[in-house]
Design a protein around this motif. Structure first.
Motif: not given
Length: 331
Positions: A167-174
């Protein structure tokens, strides 16, 4: 004499329903930030869970109606005691052609061989990062070592394909997408990138990132080309490397929804049949099962329930309307 036509379960919009996602527990040993709020404890009572016998009756009824794909989900399904026995019984049901499992893999290492022997064909593993700190941030604790051990145990047991859901999360794992793709390609896994959905409070608070901002990076880095491979009947759009040896899927429920081809329904552990992730239409099967409904009555109820399936979700139009969480719905 011509053979009888194959059974077909179809909704009022002409979509064929051939995929059942089945939750066997709403418990989980992780607390992923996009799935459950930190203080959530509103679990179903075990007495309200469908028993294995009840689950088998429901799956058998769906199979008689033409539903050939069944995926076991949760919560974390491997927390349900004696799950391997259920896998074996479901795999033996007439009409069930594809039995799979979604898991966080923390318990997978000790069950992989038995699951394969029982008839499990393939697995999807939730893994949003290969960085320990990021895993701890997203999942609530550092379980990366156990997850990787479980994935490699499944590979060694011969379970295939193995898909990793990120699951892509901006600023977390992108910033990790290329690293995750390299890892999957090296091990022969299929990477699937997923846009976060606003399901419940946790989902709405996720740092949403459109896959339209990510796909070009991967296409350029790995020379990906669109492909039309059938890899499980789900909504992913797949791209492959030039040699066809590696695939990456993109699941875009927000930016490019796939409602027109939706082929699935979800059965929660308490017997609630959910017809759409982004709507509240539901049908309660547990009362029928416990009131002595016949197989014919159960099949008729399923057909009636499918008529409730809405045309599309409304994540964009009404992102706050779904109050339940993903772990309550069933993966």
């Amino acid at each position: 004499m011509n053979p009888a036509p194959a059974p077909c379960l179809q909704d009022r919009f002409g979509r064929r329903i051939d995929y059942l996602r089945l939750s066997v527990t709403d418990r989980c040993d992780l607390r992923c930030s996009y799935c459950r709020p930190k203080n959530f404890d509103g679990y179903a009572e075990p007495a309200d869970w469908l028993s294995f016998a009840e689950i088998e009756r429901v799956v058998a009824a769906f199979a008689r109606l033409g539903v050939a794909r069944v995926r076991l989900t949760g919560g974390e399904p491997l927390l349900r005691r004696n799950l391997v026995d259920l896998v074996g019984n479901l795999a033996a049901l007439p009409g069930v052609q594809d039995l799979s499992l979604s898991t966080n893999a923390t318990q997978l290492a000790k069950h992989a061989v038995a699951l394969k022997a029982a008839g499990l064909r393939r697995i999807n593993v939730s893994l949003d990062s290969l960085d320990r700190d990021c895993v701890a941030q997203v999942c609530g604790r550092d379980t990366l070592g156990a997850i990787l051990e479980g994935i490699l145990a499944a590979k060694a047991a011969g379970i295939a394909p193995i898909k990793l859901n990120m699951v892509l999360m901006k600023g977390i794992n992108d910033h990790e997408v290329e690293h995750m793709a390299e890892f999957c390609i090296a091990h022969g896994f299929i990477l699937r990138m997923i846009e976060a959905m606003p399901i419940g409070e946790a989902g709405r608070n996720t740092h949403f990132l459109s896959l339209e901002a990510v796909r070009p990076r991967l296409v350029e880095r790995f020379g990906l080309q669109p492909c039309s491979l059938e890899l499980g009947g789900g909504p992913a759009r797949y791209w492959a490397t030039a040699d066809g040896q590696a695939q990456i899927g993109f699941i875009t429920p927000i930016t490019q929804h796939f409602c027109a081809t939706c082929n699935r329904v979800r059965l929660a552990v308490d017997g609630t049949l959910y017809l759409c992730l982004g709507q509240e239409e539901r049908f309660e099967l547990r009362p029928l099962l416990r009131d002595g409904a016949s197989d014919a009555e159960l099949e008729a109820a399923i057909r009636s329930a499918i008529e409730l399936k809405p045309n599309k979700h409304e994540f964009i139009e009404a992102p706050g309307q779904i109050m339940r969480f993903m772990s309550q719905t069933g993966g």
